[in-house]
Structure formats: C-alpha cells, structure tokens
Write a protein that holds these residues in place. Structure first.
Motif: not given
Length: 594
Positions: A400, A346, A398, A343, A363, A365, A341
């Motif tokens: 979330f 995201i 990542i 930016r 989030w 990463s 993914l």
C-alpha cells in the motif's frame, strides 16, 4: 424508616473471610445482591466492595420476626449477625472466593430500603452509558466498576510510595491561578473581589513546579487535577488527573531512568508484571519514519518504507510530482494479505486513509500469476524491482502506497497500520509495549495561527546543539523532550526546562510574543529565573489513561468516578447549570440571554 446501627460493629468486609474463620461469630454489612426464598429458608448474597458472602436465614434459628426477612429486596442495605459455617457439598460455589463458606444469621437489621433500580447491578449489562451515568451511584456499585477504581487506587499508591522513597516531596500547587493562554483553552473563574478579573484553573502545574525547583525543593510530585476546555473523546475529559513530577540538577537520561523504575514498580505492584529495563528508545524522527506516529504501537510490524528515491523519476506522475514538490512516497507491506483482502476491502481501506488527508492510496497485489495493480503499467521494471526489494515483496503480499506531504503520509499510513493490525488480529492479548520517544521537534507550524507554536510547551529546552536554531531555523530545532508510550498510547510526557531568562525570552520571541507580551503573561516566571535557577526537568503521567489501559476498558469514563460526557456535562448532577442572578451581580457578570 431504616433501622439504626446502635452498638453493632462490622467484623470485616464480606469477602475477607476464609475457611479458617469457620465457627466464628461475625457481623456483616452490605447490600442485598440476590435473594432466594425457599419458605423457611432464605438465601441472600450480601455484597460490598470486597465481593459477596452468602448469608442464610433459617426460621428455626433466627432470633426475631421472620417476616422481616421476607421483606428483603435487591439493594436493601443490611446488617447481619451470625456464625460462619462450611457450606454443604451441593451448595459450594467455586466461582466465589467465599464459595466454601456461608453465614447462618441469627439477627438482622434493615438499615435502608431501596426502590427498584433502573437497571440490574451486575457486570456485563448492556445498559446505555447515558443511563449508567445518570444513575452513577448505582453504576459504581457494580463489581466491574469497583474493580476499576480500586486498580486506579493501586496505581496512585504505588507511584506515591516509589516517589516518596526516591526523595520526592508531595507539594500542592494552586487551583486558582493566572491565565497564561498558550495551549488549550482555559477554564476561567471570575473574581468577586477584583471586578472584571479572572482566575484560570490549571491546565497543568507547570509554572509552579518549575518555581519549586527555583525554590530549592529538588524533587517534587503531586497527584493533581488539571483542566482543559477542549473537545472530548474516549480518552479525554475536561478535568483529568496527572501524576506530576519535577527534578533539579538532571538531564533527560536521569529523568527517564528514574521513571523507568517507577513504571517497573507500578506494573509489578498492580498487575504482577515484570517490566524489563531499560526500555527501548526511539527518536521522534525514527518513530515517524518507521511507524507514522509519535506514539507508535510496536507490538507488530507493518513498518513504513520510504520509496521516494525509487519513484522520483517515475512516469507515474502522482508519485514523481509529490517527490518533486518536497513530499514523500512511503509504503506498507501487508504480508500475506493478497489472498485475504477482497477488492472491496482494499477499496474500503483507500477510503479509510482519506479520513487522514490522503487524496488516495495506490496498491500492488503480488500474486502467483503476476502483479495486480492499477499503477504498475506506469512504472519501469527497474522501479518495480526496486520497490519489491525495498519492501521485501513476496507472492501473497499487498503493498500500500501513499504519496503526499510528509505529515499526510505519516498520518495516513500510521492509521492504516493500526487498522490492518486490528483487521488481521496481529496483536497478542496481554502484551505490554513500553517505549520512550525522544528528540521531539521544539516547534510545529500552525496553519490556523500562521506561526510556530510549541510542540510541547514554551518552557521546553532546545537541544544544546540547536539553541541557535530557536530563532534562525525553528523548523529544525529539536527539544529535550520525551514521551512514554504504552501499547500505542501516550501515557506521559515531559522535558528538560529552560533555566535561563535570556533563552526563555528567545523562546517567546520565536513563538511570536513581543518582550512586553511575554512579561505580561509569564512575568513571574521570567522574574524568578533571574535568581539562580538550577537545570531541571520532569514528567507527568495521565493517571486516567494509564488506568484505562491497565484495566483494559475502552474509555477513561470507566476509570473515573464521576466523569463528564461528550458535551462536558455531568448527567448525574446536571452540571453545568444556571446560577442565581444575585451570584452573577456579585461577580459583576451579565449573561447575554441570546
């Protein structure tokens, strides 16, 4: 003018013949699908609901005026007499079940001619749905649509056979009944004989099937129309079909066990799929905590994890203030997505969860060179370590996070996990995920009405241990309710019903009805409950939605013969429409012209 059938009788449907029928004299009838004219030799693909049979008109053996053969066009309705023969090797069509044979035609009747259709009668066409629905009678000729409706028919027949074998009686309930507004908006039907009074079309047969149990019929079923005047979407119509059931002297386990058998039977009969029993069960609260949904798709992971305890004292006030105010902070680990993914993607996901009420989404990463995140600078190492352990965070993942009141957190992350599963292609094709959701809340609070409303309907029984909570603590009262979920879609739901007048009155009291209002609206049920009511419960399936999922189409409009569109109108028949003033006068109705 078309020709008449006379004494011609169809031998069988077009695609019901095999090589075993070579040499047989037959009569076929259907629509001209395609036509190829080679001069004295004309090939026509004759189509009916079973499929296609190639019929061949050879001028040298045809009995009659061969010019009539030359007049055939697409969608003409034909009757032919001839002999089934083996196709020559160079004309075999392996794509057709009848591709090894054809009919050499001696006689032809053109039963009906057709104008040029507004679109090709073929699968996979890119015709606008509005045009398809305007000419639905043509759209329904397409093999794809016929296959959908025939599969729907198989579902209904399989369910009917299973229920009949298990002692259920098929009993009809009224289409014209009393309006009992508690749920969706009713469709109303004015009465000519009782001026100013109205019938309502049934939202479900709920009250009548309960009365059938009071009447001693023990096991009832019905495949029936239901009506709800509500906003439409892909899997919702103003009129829809239920496979409706009710049973006496049962608890929730009895109902679910019997219906597991029904689902096993239907999947075997219709798709030749073996469903392993028993089906898994999740309580409502577990489903919400793990998947953010009461109809979870459990074919993939991405489960929610609660990190509220870890961030309750955090310097990151967005999280700690939410926990302090009674909300929660939960997270999803998108495994391996740090290098997938970008930016901007995201950021798009952050905007996506806002649709579901979230004010934002944090989030983290996890990269080879450390953590990349706008929030970790506000956290202690102990908090970060706790989050990593709770979420099993590894390099390449990542994380979330959404923090808010629980309903917003569940809605946001529940939608996010589905979005990520689609984006990352996590769901295998042709997988069938059936499970039960149990122990629903008995009530939910309506911000609009400023009162508690029934989560399912007002006739659902509370759990035995929660009866006292019905009026004293409605927020925490649980129901003897259960939904059946298929691939993240609710396909059916039911409950054990209240079988006591006193408890039913208590339920209405909790819903804000006075005793007088409850008896005015539901008096015939409350009266019936006083005359010896067995414990009873049931379940109803949405036949349209089940057929939609089993056929693999994206809209229930493709498994309903004559559906409505988004504004609840029928593009083919032009319903709804104005009516004659005489009809309105007879019904004592005056229409506001404004």
């Amino acid at each position: 003018m078309g020709e008449f059938l006379g004494d011609w009788k169809r031998t069988a449907l077009c695609a019901e013949f095999t090589t075993d029928d070579i040499g047989r004299e037959v009569t076929l009838m259907g629509w001209a699908d395609t036509r190829r004219d080679l001069g004295g030799l004309v090939f026509v693909d004759l189509r009916d609901r079973s499929g296609i049979m190639q019929v061949v008109f050879d001028e040298s053996m045809f009995q009659g005026d061969f010019d009539k053969v030359g007049s055939i066009r697409s969608e003409f309705v034909l009757a032919v007499k001839g002999k089934i023969v083996e196709r020559s090797e160079d004309t075999v069509n392996p794509k057709l079940p009848t591709g090894l044979i054809e009919v050499k035609v001696r006689e032809l009747k053109i039963l009906s001619k057709s104008e040029t259709p507004p679109f090709e009668i073929e699968d996979g066409n890119k015709v606008r749905e509005e045009l398809r629905l305007k000419y639905r009678y043509l759209d329904l000729r397409r093999p794809e649509m016929q296959k959908n409706l025939m599969l729907r028919n198989k579902i209904a027949n399989s369910a009917r056979a299973y229920l009949t074998e298990n002692g259920f009686l098929d009993i009809e309930t009224p289409m014209l009944q009393k309006s009992t507004p508690e749920g969706a908006r009713d469709y109303l039907v004015p009465s000519r004989i009782h001026p100013g009074c109205f019938y309502a079309l049934p939202q479900s047969p709920q009250l009548f099937k309960q009365i059938l149990m009071i009447s001693g019929y023990d096991r009832y079923f019905q495949i029936t129309k239901c009506f709800r005047d509500e906003d439409l979407r892909a899997d919702r119509q103003p009129e829809f079909t239920q496979i409706d059931t009710e049973m006496s002297f049962v608890d929730a386990d009895d109902v679910m066990t019997l219906h597991e058998g029904l689902l096993q039977r239907v999947f075997k009969d219709v798709l030749d799929i073996d469903v392993k029993l028993p089906l898994k069960r999740l309580s409502y609260q577990e489903a919400m905590n793990r998947f953010g949904s009461d109809k979870p798709d459990t074919r993939f992971g991405l489960e929610l994890k609660d990190v509220s305890d870890i961030v309750a004292g955090s310097e990151f006030k967005v999280f700690s203030s939410v926990v302090k105010n009674g909300g929660s902070v939960r997270a999803i680990n998108a495994k391996g997505c740090a290098n997938i993914l970008a930016r901007r993607e995201i950021d798009a996901l952050v905007d996506f969860v806002k649709i579901y009420g979230a004010k934002g989404m944090a989030w983290i990463s996890i990269r080879e060179d450390g953590l990349n995140s706008p929030i970790t600078k506000f956290m202690t190492q102990e908090e970060i370590d706790g989050i990593m352990e709770r979420l099993d965070g590894k390099v390449g993942d990542i994380l979330f996070f959404v923090g808010d009141k629980n309903s917003v957190v569940y809605d946001s992350l529940g939608a996010l996990r589905l979005k990520l599963a689609e984006k990352l292609d996590l769901i295998e094709d042709n997988t069938w995920d059936l499970l039960w959701i149990t122990e629903f809340p008995l009530f939910e609070y309506s911000e609009e009405e400023k009162r508690y409303v029934a989560k399912h309907h007002p006739f659902t029984s509370p759990m035995d241990e929660d009866v006292d909570k019905v009026t004293s603590d409605p927020e925490h009262a649980r129901a003897k309710a259960y939904d059946i979920v298929l691939n993240g879609n609710e396909i059916g739901g039911g409950s054990i019903r209240i079988h006591s007048t006193e408890l039913q009155e208590k339920m209405f009291e909790a819903l804000g009805f006075s005793k007088e209002e409850a008896w005015e609206r539901f008096g015939f049920l409350l009266e019936a409950l006083k005359y010896g009511t067995p414990p009873h419960g049931g379940l109803a399936y949405g036949l349209d939605r089940l057929a939609m999922l089993m056929t693999g189409v994206e809209s229930i409009r493709d498994v309903i013969a004559f559906p409505k569109v988004q504004n609840a109108s029928d593009l083919m028949s032009k319903a709804p429409d104005t009516v004659d003033r005489k009809q309105l006068r007879e019904l004592h109705i005056k229409v506001d012209e404004n």
